[in-house]
Design an enzyme around this catalytic site. Structure first.
Site, PDB file in Angstrom:
ATOM      1  N   GLY A  94       0.853  -1.185   0.000  1.00 22.55           N
ATOM      2  CA  GLY A  94       0.000   0.000   0.000  1.00 22.55           C
ATOM      3  C   GLY A  94       0.885   1.229   0.000  1.00 22.55           C
ATOM      4  N   GLY A  96       2.951   3.354   1.479  1.00 21.09           N
ATOM      5  CA  GLY A  96       3.644   3.385   2.756  1.00 21.09           C
ATOM      6  C   GLY A  96       4.363   4.680   3.043  1.00 21.09           C
ATOM      7  N   ARG A  97       4.487   5.537   2.044  1.00 21.48           N
ATOM      8  CA  ARG A  97       5.143   6.832   2.257  1.00 21.48           C
ATOM      9  C   ARG A  97       4.584   7.898   1.328  1.00 21.48           C
ATOM     10  NH1 ARG A  97      10.707   6.699  -1.076  1.00 21.48           N
ATOM     11  NH2 ARG A  97      10.063   5.270  -2.709  1.00 21.48           N
ATOM     12  N   ASP A 129       9.879   4.291   7.435  1.00 20.02           N
ATOM     13  CA  ASP A 129       9.663   5.547   8.148  1.00 20.02           C
ATOM     14  C   ASP A 129       8.772   6.509   7.377  1.00 20.02           C
ATOM     15  OD1 ASP A 129      11.310   6.481   6.112  1.00 20.02           O
ATOM     16  OD2 ASP A 129      13.067   6.726   7.390  1.00 20.02           O
ATOM     17  N   GLY A 130       8.313   6.108   6.198  1.00 22.40           N
ATOM     18  CA  GLY A 130       7.412   6.958   5.433  1.00 22.40           C
ATOM     19  C   GLY A 130       8.086   8.084   4.680  1.00 22.40           C
ATOM     20  N   ARG A 180       3.985  14.081  -7.321  1.00 20.62           N
ATOM     21  CA  ARG A 180       3.766  13.363  -8.577  1.00 20.62           C
ATOM     22  C   ARG A 180       2.405  13.738  -9.159  1.00 20.62           C
ATOM     23  NH1 ARG A 180       4.829   7.176  -8.162  1.00 20.62           N
ATOM     24  NH2 ARG A 180       2.918   7.175  -6.915  1.00 20.62           N
ATOM     25  N   ARG A 187      -2.855   0.598  -9.756  1.00 19.91           N
ATOM     26  CA  ARG A 187      -1.819  -0.360 -10.136  1.00 19.91           C
ATOM     27  C   ARG A 187      -2.458  -1.730 -10.395  1.00 19.91           C
ATOM     28  NH1 ARG A 187       2.856   1.742  -6.720  1.00 19.91           N
ATOM     29  NH2 ARG A 187       2.055   3.650  -5.776  1.00 19.91           N
ATOM     30  N   ASP A 256       2.925  -4.249  -8.477  1.00 19.84           N
ATOM     31  CA  ASP A 256       2.485  -3.035  -7.784  1.00 19.84           C
ATOM     32  C   ASP A 256       3.144  -1.788  -8.358  1.00 19.84           C
ATOM     33  OD1 ASP A 256       4.730  -4.447  -6.333  1.00 19.84           O
ATOM     34  OD2 ASP A 256       4.871  -2.501  -5.355  1.00 19.84           O
ATOM     35  N   ASP A 266       6.526   4.659 -10.637  1.00 17.87           N
ATOM     36  CA  ASP A 266       7.363   4.297  -9.483  1.00 17.87           C
ATOM     37  C   ASP A 266       8.812   4.031  -9.875  1.00 17.87           C
ATOM     38  OD1 ASP A 266       5.704   4.706  -7.390  1.00 17.87           O
ATOM     39  OD2 ASP A 266       5.346   2.614  -6.911  1.00 17.87           O
TER      40      ASP A 266
END
Length: 493
Positions: A94, A96-97, A129-130, A180, A187, A256, A266
């Site tokens: 998911g 995550g950051r 840590d995001g 972005r 995805r 993903d 990505d």
């Protein structure tokens, strides 16, 4: 909305994805960066959003994107998805950051997502840590501009924000954020998530959302879900053909990291080949070479097969098999079509003899460690005289094989009705003077770590105009330095 705004908050926002059931995502606020400051922004992307590039306030951009001020976009969300990573299914993925801030609705009623990478921890951060670091953020910011300028389908980036905050990656590194911009953040792994949980109603709801927002022309098809899959297949085949024709290695083609609208998505340990090597692996973590350059078309098909598996509750198996069977021909047509463009031979069509000419050229490239993009740029200047092909010796292309290939190429050119001047003009528009090489990024990153962002801004100007020679940028059109081959890239970001 006015046709030209001077602030992000003056834009018209929506968040249609947030109207889906709440288990599709998590609502979360971004975590502000310490002493956020604007490094660079892309004026072309700003104008695509409806912003006036000349009136944007750098401090305001840094404040909004760095978390010091709230954008009036509604609540930001982290999307839940899953995916196959290096061939193995991982359900625990998911955003995550990154956070989907919302959709800008432009004056012509297009919808463009704003997604902030490096925005802090979410429910999907796992042990992370995001944050995103400056190194990887510079790479994504610049390559997205480079790809779009080359004509390769890609996400975009509005701006790059730095900070005085540090986190541990390859040692302590400064944190940064990239905003972005893309029409779509769905995805392949979004569909896999619901399929493997057996949540077929949610799978259908997601597919309906995608058709309505991204493929409305398919709503009246006999089977809109099959029509959607075919469109995703077509776009994926075309995208990977573009990658292969420019020597681009993505590095992490997990499901993903695959966009359903066929954009390069990505960016991680990507590379543009300095010398043509089909076996090149851009990601040090890819010890088995799963995502090597030559594997990318096959991996694209593998990923489409994974998506097809996830869509089985909506599409008959036989229909999906037939669709996948067509991928190879679609990819080949797109690849040879693009390579024909690069050779200035499009008027002949990619027939058998032309395809053989292309295949033989790539074989010669691999055998001689030829710089593909420098070769194609030099070939663009062929004027019918033997002397204009002397560059082949300079590029270590003086083997017997190249001499034979050169004669066949000239024969194709001579049989064409297109004038040499028109061919040259067309070739110069598809064969870049500049390609964004890793050493160029490495130099800019080193300077940025010392607080000098001018190299980043200069590179942005160069890669946004790759087909025209630019004063002061001559060295970027030359062979990369010897140390470039020692650059090591990983998934660390």
């Amino acid at each position: 909305m006015s046709s030209s705004a001077n602030s992000l908050n003056a834009l018209s926002f929506d968040n249609s994805y947030a109207r889906l059931p709440t288990h599709f995502y998590q609502k979360v606020a971004q975590t502000p960066l310490e002493d956020a400051h604007l490094i660079s922004f892309n004026g072309d992307v700003a104008e695509a959003l409806g912003l006036n590039r000349s009136q944007l306030d750098p401090e305001e951009l840094a404040r909004y994107c760095g978390g010091g001020g709230a954008l009036e976009t509604g609540e930001s969300i982290a999307m839940k998805y899953a995916g196959h990573q290096f061939g193995h299914y991982n359900p625990d993925l998911g955003d995550g950051r990154g956070l989907l801030l919302g959709e800008v609705v432009t004056a012509d009623n297009r919808r463009l997502d704003l997604h902030l990478k490096g925005a802090g921890r979410t429910a999907y951060s796992r042990f992370g840590d995001g944050r995103a670091v400056l190194r990887s953020s510079i790479r994504e910011y610049l390559v997205s501009a480079a790809m779009n300028s080359l004509g390769v389908s890609s996400t975009s980036a509005l701006c790059l924000v730095g900070s005085e905050e540090y986190t541990m990656r390859n040692g302590m590194e400064p944190c940064a954020m990239v905003l972005r911009v893309t029409p779509c953040h769905i995805r392949f792994g979004h569909f896999e998530h619901f399929y493997y949980l057996g949540q077929h109603d949610d799978l259908k709801l997601l597919a309906d959302y995608c058709i309505e927002r991204y493929f409305p022309q398919l709503q009246e098809a006999d089977n809109p879900y099959l029509a959607m899959f075919n469109e995703v297949r077509n776009r994926t085949a075309d995208l990977v053909a573009q990658w292969q024709s420019y020597g681009f290695v993505h590095g992490v083609m997990n499901t993903d990291n695959m966009s359903i609208i066929g954009e390069t998505f990505d960016y991680g340990p990507f590379t543009f080949l300095d010398s043509y090597d089909p076996n090149f692996i851009s990601n040090k973590n890819d010890t088995a070479g799963r995502y090597a350059f030559k594997q990318q078309p096959g991996i694209a098909l593998w990923n489409l097969s994974a998506l097809a598996q996830a869509l089985l509750p909506l599409i008959p198996l036989d229909d999906l098999k037939r669709s996948l069977d067509d991928f190879a021909d679609l990819y080949s047509a797109a690849f040879y079509g693009k390579m024909s463009q690069r050779l200035g031979l499009t008027q002949q069509g990619a027939d058998g003899s032309l395809r053989q000419l292309i295949d033989d050229l790539l074989t010669l490239f691999a055998a001689n460690n030829t710089d593909m993009n420098r070769f194609m740029r030099a070939l663009s200047r062929y004027d019918g005289n033997e002397s204009s092909l002397s560059f082949m010796s300079d590029l270590s292309c003086d083997s017997r094989g190249f001499s034979e290939w050169k004669a066949r190429f000239c024969k194709h050119v001579d049989s064409s009705d297109v004038t040499l001047a028109d061919r040259t003009q067309a070739m110069l528009q598809v064969n870049p003077e500049y390609i964004l090489r890793n050493y160029m990024l490495e130099e800019a990153i080193r300077e940025a770590h010392q607080g000098d962002y001018l190299p980043v801004q200069n590179l942005l100007k160069i890669v946004k105009n790759p087909f025209n020679a630019q004063p002061g940028a001559e060295r970027y059109a030359e062979a990369p330095p010897d140390w470039a081959g020692a650059i090591c890239l990983t998934c660390s970001s």
